[in-house]
Motif scaffolding. Structure first.
Motif, short mmCIF file in Angstrom:
data_model
loop_
_atom_site.label_atom_id
_atom_site.label_comp_id
_atom_site.label_asym_id
_atom_site.label_seq_id
_atom_site.Cartn_x
_atom_site.Cartn_y
_atom_site.Cartn_z
N ILE A 1 -2.80 -8.38 -0.20
CA ILE A 1 -3.14 -7.13 -0.87
C ILE A 1 -3.58 -6.09 0.15
O ILE A 1 -3.15 -4.93 0.12
N ILE A 2 -4.44 -6.51 1.09
CA ILE A 2 -4.91 -5.58 2.12
C ILE A 2 -3.76 -5.12 3.01
O ILE A 2 -3.64 -3.93 3.33
N SER A 3 -2.91 -6.05 3.42
CA SER A 3 -1.77 -5.70 4.28
C SER A 3 -0.85 -4.70 3.59
O SER A 3 -0.33 -3.78 4.23
N GLN A 4 -0.65 -4.88 2.31
CA GLN A 4 0.22 -3.95 1.56
C GLN A 4 -0.41 -2.57 1.50
O GLN A 4 0.27 -1.56 1.65
N PHE A 5 -1.72 -2.51 1.30
CA PHE A 5 -2.42 -1.22 1.20
C PHE A 5 -2.54 -0.53 2.56
O PHE A 5 -2.23 0.66 2.69
N VAL A 6 -2.95 -1.27 3.58
CA VAL A 6 -3.21 -0.67 4.89
C VAL A 6 -1.95 -0.46 5.70
O VAL A 6 -1.74 0.59 6.30
N LYS B 1 1.41 -1.41 4.55
CA LYS B 1 2.64 -1.37 3.76
C LYS B 1 3.60 -2.49 4.15
O LYS B 1 4.82 -2.30 4.25
N THR B 2 3.03 -3.67 4.37
CA THR B 2 3.84 -4.82 4.76
C THR B 2 3.46 -6.01 3.90
O THR B 2 2.36 -6.09 3.35
N PHE B 3 4.40 -6.97 3.82
CA PHE B 3 4.15 -8.22 3.11
C PHE B 3 4.82 -9.35 3.86
O PHE B 3 5.98 -9.24 4.25
N GLN B 4 4.08 -10.44 4.07
CA GLN B 4 4.63 -11.64 4.68
C GLN B 4 4.55 -12.78 3.67
O GLN B 4 3.52 -12.98 3.04
N GLN B 5 5.63 -13.50 3.54
CA GLN B 5 5.69 -14.57 2.55
C GLN B 5 4.70 -15.69 2.87
O GLN B 5 4.02 -16.21 1.99
N ASP B 6 4.62 -16.06 4.14
CA ASP B 6 3.73 -17.15 4.55
C ASP B 6 2.69 -16.63 5.52
O ASP B 6 3.04 -16.14 6.60
N VAL B 7 1.42 -16.71 5.14
CA VAL B 7 0.33 -16.28 6.01
C VAL B 7 -0.69 -17.40 6.14
O VAL B 7 -0.89 -18.18 5.22
N GLN B 8 -1.33 -17.46 7.29
CA GLN B 8 -2.29 -18.52 7.55
C GLN B 8 -3.66 -18.13 7.01
O GLN B 8 -4.03 -16.97 6.95
N PHE C 1 -10.50 -4.00 -14.43
CA PHE C 1 -9.43 -4.99 -14.36
C PHE C 1 -8.13 -4.33 -13.93
O PHE C 1 -7.73 -3.30 -14.47
N PHE C 2 -7.48 -4.93 -12.91
CA PHE C 2 -6.19 -4.43 -12.42
C PHE C 2 -5.21 -5.59 -12.28
O PHE C 2 -5.59 -6.69 -11.87
N ILE C 3 -3.97 -5.33 -12.62
CA ILE C 3 -2.89 -6.28 -12.40
C ILE C 3 -2.02 -5.74 -11.29
O ILE C 3 -1.52 -4.60 -11.37
N VAL C 4 -1.85 -6.50 -10.21
CA VAL C 4 -1.12 -6.01 -9.04
C VAL C 4 -0.14 -7.06 -8.53
O VAL C 4 -0.18 -8.23 -8.92
N SER C 5 0.71 -6.61 -7.62
CA SER C 5 1.58 -7.51 -6.88
C SER C 5 1.53 -7.12 -5.41
O SER C 5 1.98 -6.02 -5.05
N ALA C 6 0.97 -7.99 -4.58
CA ALA C 6 0.95 -7.71 -3.15
C ALA C 6 2.36 -7.75 -2.57
O ALA C 6 2.65 -7.10 -1.58
N LYS C 7 3.24 -8.50 -3.22
CA LYS C 7 4.61 -8.65 -2.71
C LYS C 7 5.42 -7.38 -2.87
O LYS C 7 6.06 -6.91 -1.92
N ASN C 8 5.43 -6.82 -4.07
CA ASN C 8 6.24 -5.62 -4.28
C ASN C 8 5.41 -4.34 -4.37
O ASN C 8 5.94 -3.28 -4.70
N SER C 9 4.12 -4.44 -4.09
CA SER C 9 3.16 -3.32 -4.01
C SER C 9 2.78 -2.73 -5.37
O SER C 9 2.06 -1.72 -5.42
N GLU C 10 3.18 -3.34 -6.45
CA GLU C 10 2.87 -2.80 -7.76
C GLU C 10 1.37 -2.61 -7.97
O GLU C 10 0.59 -3.55 -7.87
N SER C 11 0.97 -1.37 -8.22
CA SER C 11 -0.41 -0.98 -8.57
C SER C 11 -1.44 -1.19 -7.46
O SER C 11 -2.64 -0.94 -7.70
N VAL C 12 -1.03 -1.59 -6.27
CA VAL C 12 -2.00 -1.80 -5.19
C VAL C 12 -2.63 -0.47 -4.77
O VAL C 12 -3.85 -0.33 -4.73
N ASN C 13 -1.81 0.51 -4.43
CA ASN C 13 -2.34 1.82 -4.04
C ASN C 13 -3.13 2.45 -5.17
O ASN C 13 -4.18 3.07 -4.94
N ILE D 1 -4.37 8.58 3.13
CA ILE D 1 -4.05 9.13 4.44
C ILE D 1 -3.36 8.05 5.26
O ILE D 1 -3.96 7.03 5.61
N ASP D 2 -2.09 8.26 5.55
CA ASP D 2 -1.32 7.29 6.33
C ASP D 2 -1.28 7.69 7.80
O ASP D 2 -1.65 8.80 8.18
N GLY D 3 -0.82 6.76 8.63
CA GLY D 3 -0.65 7.03 10.05
C GLY D 3 -1.93 6.96 10.86
O GLY D 3 -2.00 7.46 11.97
#
Length: 216
Positions: A25-30, A32-39, A151-163, A182-184
């Motif tokens: 979730i954080i990676s998607q917000f900060v 804009k990336t998603f990794q399938q497998d994370v440690q 309450f929020f429903i999100v998807s870190a994978k496809n970024s739905e509702s994260v921002n 603010i990006d960049g």
């Protein structure tokens, strides 16, 4: 000196069972990336992102602490609840125990350890797997209402509702009606490790090591 140079800081702690998707979730917000497998993280990590309150001409800096979900790190992570402005309590909609754990442990820890009024937000992650959902949404909504949580429903994978979730946090704290991310920015990332009882060490993560230090 304007508000953009001295932004208001909002401390956010993201909490929940291991593998529910906290880091994603954080990676998607900060980033804009998603990794399938994370440690899984050893301890936790820190990121930040700024949001512009356009109608108020001010900036909020969201400082986001990602905590480890493993039981052996709980004595470390609960130290960060006491001064948190927001607690994101994350569960995996395909994993019933992750919601039960949230009810039986994580929420209570925040309520007991916080020294201020912490905004509680229950986050249902992995909405992209709705066909595999095992947690009843209506039950979660009723529970959230009973503890005065959002309450929020999100998807870190496809970024739905994260921002949208983080923008709503900014609106509630600032009173702004129009906000933008603010990006960049050069968002620093840190990791913390336990040194001794009731203390931690915070180290900056080098760019080349960031992918190795992620957790769910």
């Amino acid at each position: 000196m304007n508000d953009n140079q001295n932004p208001e800081i909002i401390k956010i702690v993201i909490i929940g069972q291991s593998s529910v998707g906290k880091t994603s979730i954080i990676s998607q917000f900060v980033e804009k990336t998603f990794q399938q497998d994370v440690q899984s993280t050893v301890g936790g990590s820190f990121n930040s992102k700024s949001i512009k309150c356009e109608d108020l001409n001010k900036t909020l800096k969201l400082e986001i602490w990602d905590t480890a979900g493993q039981e052996r790190y709980r004595s470390v992570t609960k130290m960060f609840y006491k001064d948190a402005d927001v607690a994101l309590l994350v569960y995996d909609i395909t994993n019933l125990s992750s919601f039960e754990d949230l009810q039986s442990y994580w929420v209570q820890q925040v309520l007991e350890c916080s020294l201020k009024k912490t905004m509680l937000i229950i986050v249902a992650n992995k909405s992209d797997l709705i066909e595999k959902e095992l947690v009843d949404e209506e039950e979660v909504r009723n529970y959230a209402k009973s503890i005065d949580a959002h309450f929020f429903i999100v998807s870190a994978k496809n970024s739905e509702s994260v921002n949208e979730m983080f923008k709503e946090i900014a609106k509630k704290f600032s009173g702004a009606k129009k906000v933008s991310i603010i990006d960049g920015e050069e968002d620093n990332q840190y990791q913390f490790k336990k040194m001794r009882k009731d203390s931690v060490r915070v180290n900056k993560i080098k760019d080349k090591d960031k992918k190795k230090k992620k957790c769910c």
